[in-house]
Scaffold this active site. Sequence first.
Site, PDB file in Angstrom:
ATOM      1  N   HIS A  84       8.575  -7.210  -2.061  1.00  0.00           N
ATOM      2  CA  HIS A  84       7.548  -6.230  -2.410  1.00  0.00           C
ATOM      3  C   HIS A  84       8.117  -5.096  -3.254  1.00  0.00           C
ATOM      4  CE1 HIS A  84       3.761  -4.033  -1.886  1.00  0.00           C
ATOM      5  NE2 HIS A  84       4.500  -2.956  -1.731  1.00  0.00           N
ATOM      6  N   HIS A 140      -2.433  -3.934  -0.928  1.00  0.00           N
ATOM      7  CA  HIS A 140      -2.117  -3.661   0.478  1.00  0.00           C
ATOM      8  C   HIS A 140      -2.686  -4.805   1.303  1.00  0.00           C
ATOM      9  CE1 HIS A 140      -0.819  -0.066   3.095  1.00  0.00           C
ATOM     10  NE2 HIS A 140       0.108  -0.281   2.188  1.00  0.00           N
TER      11      HIS A 140
END
Length: 749
Positions: free
Chosen positions: A55, A104
């Site tokens: 990420h 998210h």
Amino acid sequence: MSLDTVKHASETPDSEQPWKELGLKEDEYARIREILGRRPTGAELAMYSVMWSEHCSYKSSKVHLKQFGEKVPANDAMLVGIGENAGVVDVGQGYAVTFKVESHNHPSYIEPYQGAATGVGGIVRDILAMGARPVAVVDPLRFGAADHPDTKRVLPGVVAGIGGYGNCLGLPNIGGEVVFDSCYQGNPLVNAGCIGVMKHEDIHLAKASGAGNKVILYGARTGGDGIGGVSVLASETFDDTKPTKRPAVQVGDPFQEKLLIECTLEIFAEKLVAGIQDLGGAGLSCATSELASAGSGGMRVDLDRVHLRDATLSPEEILMSESQERMCAIVEPGKVDRFLEICEKWDVIATVIGEVTEGERLEIFWHGEQIVDVPPRTVAHEGPVYQRPFARPEWQDALQADDAGKLPRPQNGEELKDQVLRLVSSPNQASKSWITDQYDRFVQGNTVLAQPEDAGMVRIDEETNLGVAMATDGNGRYAKLDPYAGAQLALAESYRNVAASGAKPLAISNCLNFGSPEDPDVMWQFAEATRGLADGCFQLGTPVTGGNVSLYNQTGDVAIHPTPVVAVLGVIDDVNRRTPIAFAEEGQLLYLLGDTKEEFGGSAWSEVIHQHLGGLPPAVDLDREKLLGEILISASRDGMIDAAHDLSDGGLVQAVVESCLRGGKGARLVVPEGLDAFTFLFSESAGRAVVAVPRSEELRFTDMCGARGLPATRIGVVDGDAVDVQGEFALSLEELRAAHEATIPGLLA
């Protein structure tokens, strides 16, 4: 347990460390030892593990992402490009606009409300960190099947989180999408975007320069929520029931964030910061290493000065915590007192936790003991780079050969009518007002277009009426059939949506959502989509200002459809000349712009009527998209059209129904020569729009289209209280509205 200091690490090279549990590979751990010339301390291991996660480090994607910089030159509008918290473009009159979209996804599946809320909070802080006042948010969303029980758990929580956080911040939610597909069942996509406005001279960058300058952490206290949160959670595949790691999802406080925004903007106004960074994924590990690596020196931090919510947190936990509503600023010593005064005024906790040093190391201390001594670039920017193997999937040819054009078609007007009703009431084509009504779209009073318009638009100067528009789009079904074309179709649709509103497209951001990079099939999809997007941006002249990659969106062996979401930002000189989608005046002439072909691969019709996915997506012609955009912008500026709606999912009939319902007026349509009614209504050929032209402007408009070589076909007139396809069927607006608006409340209420 005694503190694991740098000295202790040097003296105990063989101590076992939990590198595997923290998500590192064996060769990555070996590389860290090579960089440091010793084993890492526990705090250093924590920092490397979160910063080298998929990420944060983009280790599987960066070899492909570099195309955005290599292939697509910056245009005259670009002020800040890839590599900062968000890109910045010049929109004229001394104004600059910053915008970005991020994901998210995984946290929002685990805890829908907080996962989505903190997604909004994080993207808003990215925009704030550039020096801008956030002015609007957008939210492209993907969920599992609309009738699946778990969708009733995830979707309401996500929507409430987005609305609750954004509404409390006083930010209008002006755009986005909601798409349902069973491929997103265990992996919803919660992408959040934000737009911010500033003057050119107010741009701030994330760097720590100037030896002796102070490092100030300000905002909320640091807690145990979100430790290893998005950085670890978004870097691993879910199994069939849950992720194998379940770090705490971050907890948001929008009222604290509102104070942080106003406090930071006052600090900017007094020019008190030399560099600034928000704390999002990887928390302090990210903020300190990125600020230090982008600056001209090193940094010393005393971690025990960090204000905590939980006094039992270890140094490693403090470094990994992703607690929300926090910023890190670099401030000259003579300005520290004033900085702290402003923070106190806004009831924002602020602490000097360190200073910029002459050296080239990031050094972190805990009660006087050194626990971190690293070259900051190796943490923030020099992580692993993987050349993941990829290959065209064995099943791709068969999928493309399964042509949607062979599916049974309606044989008469009654069957056409029935299929139109089924289309407009299907979850993906139905009204999303049950969702968007939970967002405040008009707070601050500067929103001039919002859902369900083609693009959201806000005024940024009340005297001149200068404005900006933004649209986000992506079609995972198209991208599954052909990732290269699918990415370009997402770009083309966003570009077309912005142009249809009357704004000139300037630049893009993106959020690239894919399955596991360890699967060569998925990696091929990613490589093709990235290549397609880079080539498309070059052709359209829309540089990439930044973006986000979200991988490991899959459950077990089942990946989501490749879902590149593209956000296009445009500028309009006068928002009063914007073009809405509504057919609002009887007698307006309806024109179809562009060419309609038999293109049904990945179409809404094939999905709704036949539950089919196969064939090829619509062909992409970016030169035509550019021409169409120029015509729509010129026609809007010169008052030649009263309404415009792009044609995409669902084809012409979906667009006409939406425009009729939006304006409360019906339409009489005539099938053009050379087309059958079915293709006319349901084809999803790209590069098309439907416009409403005042009779007084018809000649001027058609002359312009003819001179520029854009096909413009008169297909009807705004009239009555029904959508009437001459010689085929008629559907009253009352019946259409009931079908269009009942679906989502029926599924979710």
